[in-house]
Design a protein around this motif. Sequence first.
Motif, PDB file in Angstrom:
ATOM      1  N   SER A  58       7.837  84.128  36.839  1.00  0.00           N
ATOM      2  CA  SER A  58       7.508  84.508  38.088  1.00  0.00           C
ATOM      3  C   SER A  58       8.967  84.395  38.813  1.00  0.00           C
ATOM      4  CB  SER A  58       6.589  83.520  38.757  1.00  0.00           C
ATOM      5  OG  SER A  58       5.265  83.760  38.350  1.00  0.00           O
ATOM      6  N   ILE A  59       9.578  83.021  38.592  1.00  0.00           N
ATOM      7  CA  ILE A  59      10.996  82.913  39.442  1.00  0.00           C
ATOM      8  C   ILE A  59      11.894  83.911  39.174  1.00  0.00           C
ATOM      9  CG2 ILE A  59      12.966  81.476  39.283  1.00  0.00           C
ATOM     10  CD1 ILE A  59      11.118  78.944  38.749  1.00  0.00           C
ATOM     11  N   VAL A  60      12.167  84.475  37.839  1.00  0.00           N
ATOM     12  CA  VAL A  60      13.129  85.580  37.525  1.00  0.00           C
ATOM     13  C   VAL A  60      12.541  86.999  38.163  1.00  0.00           C
ATOM     14  CG1 VAL A  60      14.038  87.098  35.866  1.00  0.00           C
ATOM     15  CG2 VAL A  60      14.023  84.407  35.461  1.00  0.00           C
ATOM     16  N   ALA A  61      11.102  87.344  38.228  1.00  0.00           N
ATOM     17  CA  ALA A  61      10.903  88.361  38.630  1.00  0.00           C
ATOM     18  C   ALA A  61      11.153  88.525  39.952  1.00  0.00           C
ATOM     19  CB  ALA A  61       9.268  88.690  38.359  1.00  0.00           C
ATOM     20  N   SER A  62      10.859  87.123  40.705  1.00  0.00           N
ATOM     21  CA  SER A  62      11.257  87.295  42.343  1.00  0.00           C
ATOM     22  C   SER A  62      12.625  87.563  42.541  1.00  0.00           C
ATOM     23  CB  SER A  62      10.437  85.853  42.779  1.00  0.00           C
ATOM     24  OG  SER A  62      10.954  85.907  44.085  1.00  0.00           O
ATOM     25  N   LEU A  63      13.521  86.859  41.857  1.00  0.00           N
ATOM     26  CA  LEU A  63      14.871  86.927  41.994  1.00  0.00           C
ATOM     27  C   LEU A  63      15.304  88.334  41.729  1.00  0.00           C
ATOM     28  CD1 LEU A  63      17.952  85.813  42.360  1.00  0.00           C
ATOM     29  CD2 LEU A  63      17.722  85.236  39.979  1.00  0.00           C
ATOM     30  N   ALA A  64      14.997  89.149  40.661  1.00  0.00           N
ATOM     31  CA  ALA A  64      15.181  90.438  40.363  1.00  0.00           C
ATOM     32  C   ALA A  64      14.776  91.296  41.248  1.00  0.00           C
ATOM     33  CB  ALA A  64      14.621  90.982  39.026  1.00  0.00           C
ATOM     34  N   HIS A  65      13.581  91.286  41.627  1.00  0.00           N
ATOM     35  CA  HIS A  65      13.053  92.139  42.699  1.00  0.00           C
ATOM     36  C   HIS A  65      13.784  92.053  44.059  1.00  0.00           C
ATOM     37  CE1 HIS A  65       8.954  92.248  40.560  1.00  0.00           C
ATOM     38  NE2 HIS A  65       9.828  93.212  39.953  1.00  0.00           N
ATOM     39  N   SER A  66      14.162  90.813  44.316  1.00  0.00           N
ATOM     40  CA  SER A  66      15.156  90.788  45.522  1.00  0.00           C
ATOM     41  C   SER A  66      16.291  91.540  45.699  1.00  0.00           C
ATOM     42  CB  SER A  66      15.423  89.250  45.755  1.00  0.00           C
ATOM     43  OG  SER A  66      16.100  88.627  45.064  1.00  0.00           O
ATOM     44  N   LYS A  67      16.598  91.741  44.479  1.00  0.00           N
ATOM     45  CA  LYS A  67      18.239  92.306  44.300  1.00  0.00           C
ATOM     46  C   LYS A  67      17.932  93.866  43.923  1.00  0.00           C
ATOM     47  CE  LYS A  67      20.604  88.581  44.815  1.00  0.00           C
ATOM     48  NZ  LYS A  67      21.372  88.396  45.676  1.00  0.00           N
ATOM     49  N   GLY A  68      16.878  94.327  43.837  1.00  0.00           N
ATOM     50  CA  GLY A  68      16.493  95.738  43.585  1.00  0.00           C
ATOM     51  C   GLY A  68      16.152  95.903  42.001  1.00  0.00           C
ATOM     52  N   LEU A  69      16.101  94.856  41.198  1.00  0.00           N
ATOM     53  CA  LEU A  69      16.294  95.255  39.781  1.00  0.00           C
ATOM     54  C   LEU A  69      14.860  94.980  39.273  1.00  0.00           C
ATOM     55  CD1 LEU A  69      19.208  94.075  40.497  1.00  0.00           C
ATOM     56  CD2 LEU A  69      19.197  93.024  38.014  1.00  0.00           C
ATOM     57  N   SER A  70      14.693  95.593  38.127  1.00  0.00           N
ATOM     58  CA  SER A  70      13.365  95.464  37.469  1.00  0.00           C
ATOM     59  C   SER A  70      13.333  94.172  36.415  1.00  0.00           C
ATOM     60  CB  SER A  70      13.005  96.585  36.533  1.00  0.00           C
ATOM     61  OG  SER A  70      13.906  97.029  35.587  1.00  0.00           O
ATOM     62  N   CYS A  71      12.134  93.869  36.082  1.00  0.00           N
ATOM     63  CA  CYS A  71      12.120  92.589  35.440  1.00  0.00           C
ATOM     64  C   CYS A  71      11.004  92.826  34.155  1.00  0.00           C
ATOM     65  CB  CYS A  71      11.508  91.248  36.246  1.00  0.00           C
ATOM     66  SG  CYS A  71      11.328  89.811  35.148  1.00  0.00           S
ATOM     67  N   GLU A  72      11.357  92.745  33.043  1.00  0.00           N
ATOM     68  CA  GLU A  72      10.692  92.617  31.772  1.00  0.00           C
ATOM     69  C   GLU A  72      10.411  91.106  31.271  1.00  0.00           C
ATOM     70  OE1 GLU A  72      10.872  94.106  27.115  1.00  0.00           O
ATOM     71  OE2 GLU A  72      12.444  94.739  28.549  1.00  0.00           O
ATOM     72  N   ALA A  73       9.193  90.815  30.853  1.00  0.00           N
ATOM     73  CA  ALA A  73       8.627  89.556  30.492  1.00  0.00           C
ATOM     74  C   ALA A  73       8.128  89.726  28.770  1.00  0.00           C
ATOM     75  CB  ALA A  73       7.794  88.951  31.368  1.00  0.00           C
ATOM     76  N   GLU A  74       7.717  88.740  28.361  1.00  0.00           N
ATOM     77  CA  GLU A  74       7.139  88.793  26.937  1.00  0.00           C
ATOM     78  C   GLU A  74       5.915  87.904  26.979  1.00  0.00           C
ATOM     79  OE1 GLU A  74       8.041  88.038  22.402  1.00  0.00           O
ATOM     80  OE2 GLU A  74       9.417  89.058  23.545  1.00  0.00           O
ATOM     81  N   LEU A  75       4.882  88.405  26.375  1.00  0.00           N
ATOM     82  CA  LEU A  75       3.633  87.335  26.173  1.00  0.00           C
ATOM     83  C   LEU A  75       3.253  87.686  24.882  1.00  0.00           C
ATOM     84  CD1 LEU A  75       1.698  85.099  27.397  1.00  0.00           C
ATOM     85  CD2 LEU A  75       0.154  87.244  27.847  1.00  0.00           C
ATOM     86  N   GLY A  76       2.910  86.461  24.159  1.00  0.00           N
ATOM     87  CA  GLY A  76       2.675  86.606  22.516  1.00  0.00           C
ATOM     88  C   GLY A  76       4.299  86.393  22.169  1.00  0.00           C
ATOM     89  N   HIS A  77       4.397  86.281  20.791  1.00  0.00           N
ATOM     90  CA  HIS A  77       5.955  86.055  20.593  1.00  0.00           C
ATOM     91  C   HIS A  77       6.323  86.897  19.228  1.00  0.00           C
ATOM     92  CE1 HIS A  77       9.659  83.698  20.442  1.00  0.00           C
ATOM     93  NE2 HIS A  77       9.431  83.534  19.087  1.00  0.00           N
ATOM     94  N   VAL A  78       7.445  87.688  19.553  1.00  0.00           N
ATOM     95  CA  VAL A  78       7.921  88.562  18.429  1.00  0.00           C
ATOM     96  C   VAL A  78       9.129  87.997  17.885  1.00  0.00           C
ATOM     97  CG1 VAL A  78       9.162  90.618  17.960  1.00  0.00           C
ATOM     98  CG2 VAL A  78       7.506  90.617  19.870  1.00  0.00           C
ATOM     99  N   GLY A  79       8.657  87.277  16.624  1.00  0.00           N
ATOM    100  CA  GLY A  79       9.472  86.410  16.048  1.00  0.00           C
ATOM    101  C   GLY A  79      10.587  86.768  15.051  1.00  0.00           C
TER     102      GLY A  79
END
Length: 294
Positions: free
Chosen positions: A118-139
């Motif tokens: 949430s912190i990174v998504a908010s920062l990215a969006h404030s700069k006009g950038l997109s944000c990808e995240a991961e749930l589960g874990h690709v090891g």
Amino acid sequence: MYVSMKEMLWHAHENNYAVMAINCVNMEQAKAIIQSASEEHSAVIINISPRQMKAHGHPEILAPMIRNMAEKVQVPVAFNLDHGANYEDIAYAIQCGFSSVMIDASGYEFEENIKRTSIVASLAHSKGLSCEAELGHVGLANQQDNIKADLYTNVGQACEFVQRTHCDCLAVAIGTAHGSYSKGFIPTLDFERLRLLKEALEMPLALHGGSGAGDENIKKVVAYGINKINVCTDLFKYARQSMADAIAANPNIDYMDVNIAAQEAMKKFIKRYMRLIGSSGRYTFEKSNGPEFD
């Protein structure tokens, strides 16, 4: 065009194809990737991991170079921080001019992953950038993480995660892993889980660990809703082999010509992959008389 990942991935989501996200650490790779995208009329994402950008592909050099190349073509090109785990690395990527970032907090408990994302998504969006995240874990493939079903993405959790974090793209774990599988091994993927995730989330989904997954698996994950496929290991192997072959064919070959041979070989690999995942021909345009690069 130098853009964030958001619009290109929504276009892929709405039109049922996938975009390559290709790890890049130098000029030859960047040229091969962007030229391939332009020639195939395809969007593309250029990835770099924190380890790669600290070891070789320094972002303060790569970011302006990639942006300059991207602005000379008429297809969408994004530059994305891949698997950013530390806030400092993500903030530095944004400062250097990346157009997108990925926050990978998948190794943490669910609530901590939500908090960090949430912190990174908010920062990215404030700069006009997109944000990808991961749930589960690709090891890791060498640890056989691809067969550990407890690392796979939970559908119910995924819905809550996206609602609370507002990420633009979600990397899901369905049976792939990073790195090289043992010789001849092709992973078995959980396509039913992928179908349920796509149906529940109705948003762009990413597959990490695409290298070594096999053409049939790749075509099938696209059909089931994957819109971004990360490719690193396969391309690096292909580039290295092309350089070895060029030197073997001519032991006195010039260093620059070795790099050119690798660049042309990488283009063949990338363009074939773009056709495989359906991104070729998605962006049509009249030939420009503007600047180009060789």
